[in-house]
Scaffold this active site. Structure first.
Site, mmCIF file in Angstrom:
data_model
loop_
_atom_site.group_PDB
_atom_site.id
_atom_site.type_symbol
_atom_site.label_atom_id
_atom_site.label_comp_id
_atom_site.label_asym_id
_atom_site.label_seq_id
_atom_site.Cartn_x
_atom_site.Cartn_y
_atom_site.Cartn_z
ATOM 1 N N HIS A 279 0.828 -1.279 -0.240
ATOM 2 C CA HIS A 279 -0.055 -0.004 -0.150
ATOM 3 C C HIS A 279 0.893 1.166 -0.120
ATOM 4 O O HIS A 279 0.382 2.321 0.370
ATOM 5 C CB HIS A 279 -1.011 0.090 1.294
ATOM 6 C CG HIS A 279 -2.434 0.535 0.895
ATOM 7 N ND1 HIS A 279 -2.703 1.732 1.355
ATOM 8 C CD2 HIS A 279 -3.173 -0.168 0.190
ATOM 9 C CE1 HIS A 279 -4.124 2.031 1.244
ATOM 10 N NE2 HIS A 279 -4.420 0.806 0.323
ATOM 11 N N HIS B 174 -6.926 -3.221 -10.905
ATOM 12 C CA HIS B 174 -7.505 -2.780 -9.592
ATOM 13 C C HIS B 174 -8.849 -2.362 -9.571
ATOM 14 O O HIS B 174 -9.192 -1.778 -10.300
ATOM 15 C CB HIS B 174 -6.487 -1.668 -9.177
ATOM 16 C CG HIS B 174 -6.624 -0.980 -7.873
ATOM 17 N ND1 HIS B 174 -7.496 0.395 -7.811
ATOM 18 C CD2 HIS B 174 -6.197 -1.312 -6.509
ATOM 19 C CE1 HIS B 174 -7.512 0.596 -6.433
ATOM 20 N NE2 HIS B 174 -6.877 -0.403 -5.791
#
Length: 383
Positions: A187, A287
Site C-alpha cells: 500500500h 485494480h
C-alpha cells in the site's frame, strides 16, 4: 445520428460516484468516475467535460472524444482528470454496446476467455485475524486472496515489526494451504530499506505477488527491490495513463500491472495499457475496490486481454459499509462467483443492468475520506 442529451451524477454509499448518460434515441449508459475520497472534485471535472464538450455531441466516436477530453486541455493527466475521463469513457462504451447489441469485449476484438479468476480481500487497513477470514473466504469458494502487509511502518522498523509481517502471512498460508494465491499489499506504506527486508521475510510463504512495495513516485527503485526477491511485483493503481506506465514497463522491475478502470482513462486507455504490458511480458490484474460499473468495465477488458491473470473485486471489502457491489444491480447473478471465477458479462454494453431506482434512493452526500495516520512521534504516516 443520435446525440448526448443529458447526464446525471449520483454519489452513493459507501464511497462511489455513478454517471448516467442519456442519448436522443433513448439509450442510457453508465460509468463510474470517482477517486476514493475525492468524489466532489471528480464530479466537478465530469461536469466540466460535459458542459464544454459532450452535451449535444454524437456519442459514437469514442476514441475522438477520449482524445478531445485528454488533449483538449493544456494541463492533463493525474487522478482527477483521468478518473473523470474514465467514467465518461465507460458510459460511452456502454452506449456503443447497446447500439450494436453486443458486449464491449466483442467490439474490442472478441474474448480470449469466457471467465475470469477473481480474488477477495481479507482483513482491514490494519490487518488482524486474517487467517480466520482467509479460511472463511476459501470456504466460500475463492481460491485467491489479498491482504494488507503492514500497519503504519517507519522508514527503519524494529526486527519485531518485520518478523510480525512474515508471521502474519505464515498463519494465512498455514490456514489455506498451498493451492490458494495470496497477494500482499504494501500500500505504499513502506520505504525502500524495509521493502527489501519485507520481501525477504515474505518469500518463504509464497505470496502470489507483493503490491506497491514503494510509492509510485519511486518507481525507479523497483528493479533494485526485484533483485532481492523471486516474488512477483505488482503495481499500478496510482498510475493514470500509458505515459505513466511506459517507464514502469521499460524498467523491467514489475511483473504485474494493476491499472484501475475508473482512474486510468477507462476502457479505451486500459485496453491499450494491457497491450503495452503484453509486449513487455507483464501480466494484467486490474485494480478495482469499487462498485459494479467499474468491475463490469474491468471484466470487459479482461475478456480480450490475453495477459490478464486475475481480477480484484470488492464484495465484502472492509470499505463497503452500508452498501455493497451487488446492491445496485437489477440482476446480481451477473457477478456470481464459482470456484474462484466469474463469468464474463455478455449482455449489451458493459453487460450489467443498474437498478436505477435504488441508485436514486441511495444518492446523496457521501463523506468518505481515508484516515490520516501518524507515527508514534506525531509525523504523518502513509495510509
Amino acid at each position: 445520428m443520435s446525440e448526448i442529451t443529458d447526464y446525471e451524477l449520483f454519489a452513493v454509499p459507501p464511497r462511489w460516484l455513478f454517471l448516467r448518460v442519456e442519448t436522443s434515441d433513448g439509450r442510457v449508459g453508465w460509468g463510474e468516475p470517482v477517486v476514493e475520497g475525492r468524489a466532489h472534485t471528480v464530479r466537478a471535472a465530469v461536469e466540466e467535460l460535459f458542459e464544454s464538450h459532450l452535451l449535444g455531441a454524437d456519442p459514437d466516436p469514442i476514441e475522438d472524444h477520449w482524445q478531445a477530453m485528454y488533449r483538449g486541455g493544456f494541463y492533463r493527466g493525474g487522478p482527477v482528470l483521468m478518473s473523470a475521463i474514465a467514467g465518461v469513457d465507460q458510459a460511452l462504451w456502454d452506449l456503443k454496446g447497446q447500439q450494436f447489441d453486443a458486449p464491449v469485449h466483442e467490439l474490442l476484438g472478441g474474448p480470449v476467455r469466457d471467465r475470469m479468476q477473481v480474488y477477495s480481500w481479507v482483513g482491514g487497513d490494519r490487518p488482524s485475524d486474517v487467517a480466520e477470514a482467509a479460511s472463511e473466504r476459501v470456504a466460500a469458494g475463492f481460491d485467491a486472496l489479498k491482504m494488507n502487509a503492514t500497519v503504519e511502518f517507519q522508514r527503519i522498523e524494529s526486527p519485531a515489526a518485520i518478523e510480525a509481517v512474515g508471521e502474519r502471512l505464515a498463519t494465512v498460508r498455514e490456514a489455506v494451504g498451498p493451492e490458494v494465491g495470496i497477494g500482499v499489499d504494501f500500500h505504499g506504506r513502506v520505504a525502500k530499506p524495509m521493502a527489501k527486508r519485507l520481501a525477504a521475510v515474505l518469500e518463504p510463504h509464497d505470496p502470489m505477488f507483493i503490491e506497491e512495495p514503494v510509492l509510485p513516485e519511486h518507481d525507479e527503485l523497483l528493479p533494485e527491490i526485484a533483485a532481492h526477491t523471486t516474488t512477483s511485483i505488482a503495481i499500478g493503481e496510482r498510475h493514470y495513463s500509458r505515459t505513466d506506465f511506459a517507464p514502469l514497463l521499460q524498467s523491467g522491475g514489475v511483473d504485474v500491472i494493476q491499472p484501475d478502470l475508473s482512474h486510468a482513462g477507462g476502457i479505451t486507455e486500459v485496453h491499450k495499457i494491457a497491450s503495452m504490458a503484453d509486449a513487455h511480458d507483464v501480466a494484467l490484474a486490474p485494480h478495482c475496490p469499487l462498485g459494479p460499473i467499474a468491475l463490469a468495465s474491468c471484466l470487459q477488458v479482461d475478456a480480450c486481454a490475453h495477459n490478464a491473470i486475475i481480477q480484484e473485486q470488492s464484495l465484502g471489502i472492509h470499505y463497503n459499509k452500508g452498501s455493497d457491489v451487488l446492491d445496485y444491480l437489477a440482476d446480481p447473478s451477473v457477478f456470481d462467483y464459482e470456484n474462484g471465477f466469474v463469468e464474463i458479462p455478455d449482455g449489451p454494453g458493459l453487460g450489467i443492468e443498474i437498478d436505477e431506482e435504488h441508485v436514486r434512493e441511495q444518492a446523496g452526500e457521501i463523506d468518505w475520506h481515508n484516515p490520516i495516520w501518524r507515527h508514534d512521534d506525531g509525523s504523518v504516516a502513509e495510509w
